[in-house]
Enzyme design. Structure first.
Site, PDB file in Angstrom:
ATOM      1  N   ASP A 174       8.664  -4.887 -16.019  1.00 15.75           N
ATOM      2  CA  ASP A 174       9.138  -4.979 -14.624  1.00 15.75           C
ATOM      3  C   ASP A 174      10.502  -5.665 -14.552  1.00 15.75           C
ATOM      4  O   ASP A 174      11.300  -5.368 -13.665  1.00 15.75           O
ATOM      5  CB  ASP A 174       8.152  -5.780 -13.765  1.00 15.75           C
ATOM      6  N   LYS A 198      -2.426  -9.199 -14.860  1.00 16.78           N
ATOM      7  CA  LYS A 198      -1.215  -9.290 -15.683  1.00 16.78           C
ATOM      8  C   LYS A 198      -1.113 -10.625 -16.437  1.00 16.78           C
ATOM      9  O   LYS A 198      -0.709 -10.655 -17.592  1.00 16.78           O
ATOM     10  CB  LYS A 198       0.041  -9.088 -14.821  1.00 16.78           C
ATOM     11  N   SER A 247      -3.318   4.557  -7.840  1.00 22.77           N
ATOM     12  CA  SER A 247      -2.142   4.388  -8.687  1.00 22.77           C
ATOM     13  C   SER A 247      -1.376   5.696  -8.873  1.00 22.77           C
ATOM     14  O   SER A 247      -1.967   6.771  -9.018  1.00 22.77           O
ATOM     15  CB  SER A 247      -2.576   3.872 -10.055  1.00 22.77           C
TER      16      SER A 247
HETATM   17  P1  NAP Z   1       0.745 -10.042  -6.046  1.00 17.11           P
HETATM   18  O1  NAP Z   1       0.926 -10.680  -7.374  1.00 17.11           O
HETATM   19  O2  NAP Z   1      -0.627  -9.868  -5.485  1.00 17.11           O
HETATM   20  O3  NAP Z   1       1.660 -10.864  -4.984  1.00 17.11           O
HETATM   21  C1  NAP Z   1       1.739 -10.470  -3.638  1.00 17.11           C
HETATM   22  C2  NAP Z   1       2.732 -11.345  -2.900  1.00 17.11           C
HETATM   23  O4  NAP Z   1       2.864 -10.839  -1.577  1.00 17.11           O
HETATM   24  C3  NAP Z   1       2.306 -12.794  -2.749  1.00 17.11           C
HETATM   25  O5  NAP Z   1       3.446 -13.610  -2.709  1.00 17.11           O
HETATM   26  C4  NAP Z   1       1.592 -12.802  -1.407  1.00 17.11           C
HETATM   27  O6  NAP Z   1       1.700 -14.019  -0.732  1.00 17.11           O
HETATM   28  C5  NAP Z   1       2.432 -11.823  -0.630  1.00 17.11           C
HETATM   29  N1  NAP Z   1       1.657 -11.162   0.420  1.00 17.11           N
HETATM   30  C6  NAP Z   1       0.505 -10.470   0.271  1.00 17.11           C
HETATM   31  N2  NAP Z   1       0.091  -9.993   1.457  1.00 17.11           N
HETATM   32  C7  NAP Z   1       0.994 -10.425   2.379  1.00 17.11           C
HETATM   33  C8  NAP Z   1       1.107 -10.271   3.783  1.00 17.11           C
HETATM   34  N3  NAP Z   1       0.195  -9.576   4.485  1.00 17.11           N
HETATM   35  N4  NAP Z   1       2.149 -10.846   4.423  1.00 17.11           N
HETATM   36  C9  NAP Z   1       3.082 -11.555   3.733  1.00 17.11           C
HETATM   37  N5  NAP Z   1       3.022 -11.743   2.382  1.00 17.11           N
HETATM   38  C10 NAP Z   1       1.999 -11.173   1.718  1.00 17.11           C
HETATM   39  O7  NAP Z   1       1.365  -8.574  -6.039  1.00 17.11           O
HETATM   40  P2  NAP Z   1       2.605  -8.050  -6.893  1.00 17.11           P
HETATM   41  O8  NAP Z   1       2.133  -7.531  -8.206  1.00 17.11           O
HETATM   42  O9  NAP Z   1       3.674  -9.068  -6.861  1.00 17.11           O
HETATM   43  O10 NAP Z   1       3.023  -6.776  -6.025  1.00 17.11           O
HETATM   44  C11 NAP Z   1       3.666  -6.915  -4.767  1.00 17.11           C
HETATM   45  C12 NAP Z   1       4.162  -5.536  -4.328  1.00 17.11           C
HETATM   46  O11 NAP Z   1       5.156  -5.103  -5.235  1.00 17.11           O
HETATM   47  C13 NAP Z   1       3.065  -4.455  -4.356  1.00 17.11           C
HETATM   48  O12 NAP Z   1       3.259  -3.592  -3.281  1.00 17.11           O
HETATM   49  C14 NAP Z   1       3.331  -3.721  -5.667  1.00 17.11           C
HETATM   50  O13 NAP Z   1       2.927  -2.362  -5.633  1.00 17.11           O
HETATM   51  C15 NAP Z   1       4.838  -3.808  -5.726  1.00 17.11           C
HETATM   52  N6  NAP Z   1       5.349  -3.688  -7.098  1.00 17.11           N
HETATM   53  C16 NAP Z   1       6.112  -2.602  -7.346  1.00 17.11           C
HETATM   54  C17 NAP Z   1       6.675  -2.437  -8.592  1.00 17.11           C
HETATM   55  C18 NAP Z   1       7.531  -1.226  -8.845  1.00 17.11           C
HETATM   56  O14 NAP Z   1       7.731  -0.855 -10.013  1.00 17.11           O
HETATM   57  N7  NAP Z   1       8.066  -0.618  -7.823  1.00 17.11           N
HETATM   58  C19 NAP Z   1       6.441  -3.376  -9.607  1.00 17.11           C
HETATM   59  C20 NAP Z   1       5.645  -4.508  -9.305  1.00 17.11           C
HETATM   60  C21 NAP Z   1       5.102  -4.651  -8.031  1.00 17.11           C
HETATM   61  P3  NAP Z   1       0.518 -15.120  -0.634  1.00 17.11           P
HETATM   62  O15 NAP Z   1       0.759 -16.048  -1.780  1.00 17.11           O
HETATM   63  O16 NAP Z   1       0.741 -15.737   0.693  1.00 17.11           O
HETATM   64  O17 NAP Z   1      -0.785 -14.356  -0.749  1.00 17.11           O
END
Ligand code: NAP
Length: 284
Positions: A103, A66, A14
């Site tokens: 977020d 979360k 992180s």
């Molecule tokens: P999450 O709840 O685990 O959701 C991940 C999403 O991505 C799901 O829809 C999943 O689809 C899809 N996914 C996972 N692996 C994949 C792959 N290999 N190919 C295609 N789709 C894939 O995670 P999250 O919290 O939403 O976070 C997602 C990303 O956003 C992370 O990299 C996180 O660090 C980033 N993020 C950044 C911020 C920021 O402030 N910049 C804030 C929040 C999140 P399936 O349903 O098919 O598994």
């Protein structure tokens, strides 16, 4: 000494400690920020860690907790309630464990940095249907987007997101790999694709008609996908500005709305962009 921290699994990569320690330093606050690994399914451990941290300052929650954190909180602010997910918590004046989802507004603040972009009436292509995508969909719909196409490897999860947020009239679900039809104003990557160096691009933009791209994944010099977008003349932003904006909102909640003064956001952003301070990572 105030104590703050991030609860999740994994948390070891992180960037929140780097960002919040820079903020505490800037604010002259004697406080520590630590990462605490809470394995999936440890609901009692999560509740105990949230209350302990809240009593000494406050904290953040990341994957996979979360949604559970939102259930644990005694009280949720409107964005946390609407998202059904809590990424930030603290004790209110009556000692209630209070949660929010920063977020949503963090994303909106970051897209305001896209010169010339207006969410009002925008057509949005959203990749992913997890927690980050949920916050993005809420933010876009709440800020006047006219259409949101949510794409996921498994489209039923995209459909669930749309139904859970009550967006049936302005959104539709599609499989991630289906051909893109129509034009969009903004495309958002809310999948983790790009965190690993050999990941494929979340979407090839070369045949797409789109003006703006936002990657929730971040890196010191942007991500491979933002580089791909910029090479095509698309205005692109990686996830660092969103991370910092949502972090400032957390600080405002933890410190009870105190005036945080100028220069804080810049200090947090520059700490993340320092060599070694920033790499593609998963948290928020
Ligand atoms: P999450 O709840 O685990 O959701 C991940 C999403 O991505 C799901 O829809 C999943 O689809 C899809 N996914 C996972 N692996 C994949 C792959 N290999 N190919 C295609 N789709 C894939 O995670 P999250 O919290 O939403 O976070 C997602 C990303 O956003 C992370 O990299 C996180 O660090 C980033 N993020 C950044 C911020 C920021 O402030 N910049 C804030 C929040 C999140 P399936 O349903 O098919 O598994």
């Amino acid at each position: 000494m105030r104590r703050y921290g991030l609860l999740g699994d994994p948390v070891s990569h992180s960037l929140s400690p780097v960002m919040f320690r820079a903020a505490f330093d800037h604010l002259g606050l004697g406080a520590v920020y630590e990462t605490i690994r809470v394995p999936a399914g440890h609901s009692a451990g999560l509740a105990e860690a949230m209350r302990r941290l809240a009593e000494t300052g406050g904290g953040n929650v990341t994957v996979p907790h979360k949604e559970q954190a939102a259930r644990i909180a005694d009280r949720l602010l409107p964005a946390g309630q609407a998202a059904g997910a809590c990424n930030c918590f603290w004790l209110d004046g009556d000692g209630r464990l209070t949660g929010d989802n920063t977020d949503v507004d963090g994303f909106l603040a970051s897209v305001r940095e896209l010169a010339g972009f207006a969410m009002e009436g925008a057509r949005v292509l959203l990749l992913g249907a997890g927690g980050g995508a949920r916050a993005v969909a809420l933010a876009c719909a709440g800020d006047g987007a006219s259409w949101i196409e949510v794409r996921n490897r498994e489209p039923t999860r995209a459909r669930s997101l749309i139904e859970a947020l009550g967006l049936e009239t302005v959104a539709r679900a599609r499989r991630l790999s289906a051909p893109v039809e129509g034009t969009f104003d903004l495309v958002v990557n809310a999948t983790p694709l790009g965190m690993a160096p050999d990941d494929p691009l979340p979407l090839d933009l070369s045949t797409l008609s789109v003006a703006y791209a936002v990657d929730l994944v971040y890196g010191r010099d942007g991500t491979r996908w933002t580089g791909h977008a910029r090479a095509l003349g698309i205005t692109a932003l990686d996830g660092l500005p969103m991370l910092v904006h949502q972090g400032v909102l957390c600080l405002e909640r933890w410190l009870g709305g105190a005036d945080l003064g100028p220069g804080l956001r810049e200090r947090m952003l520059s700490a993340l962009r320092l060599p070694g301070g920033s790499r593609p990572a998963s948290d928020a």
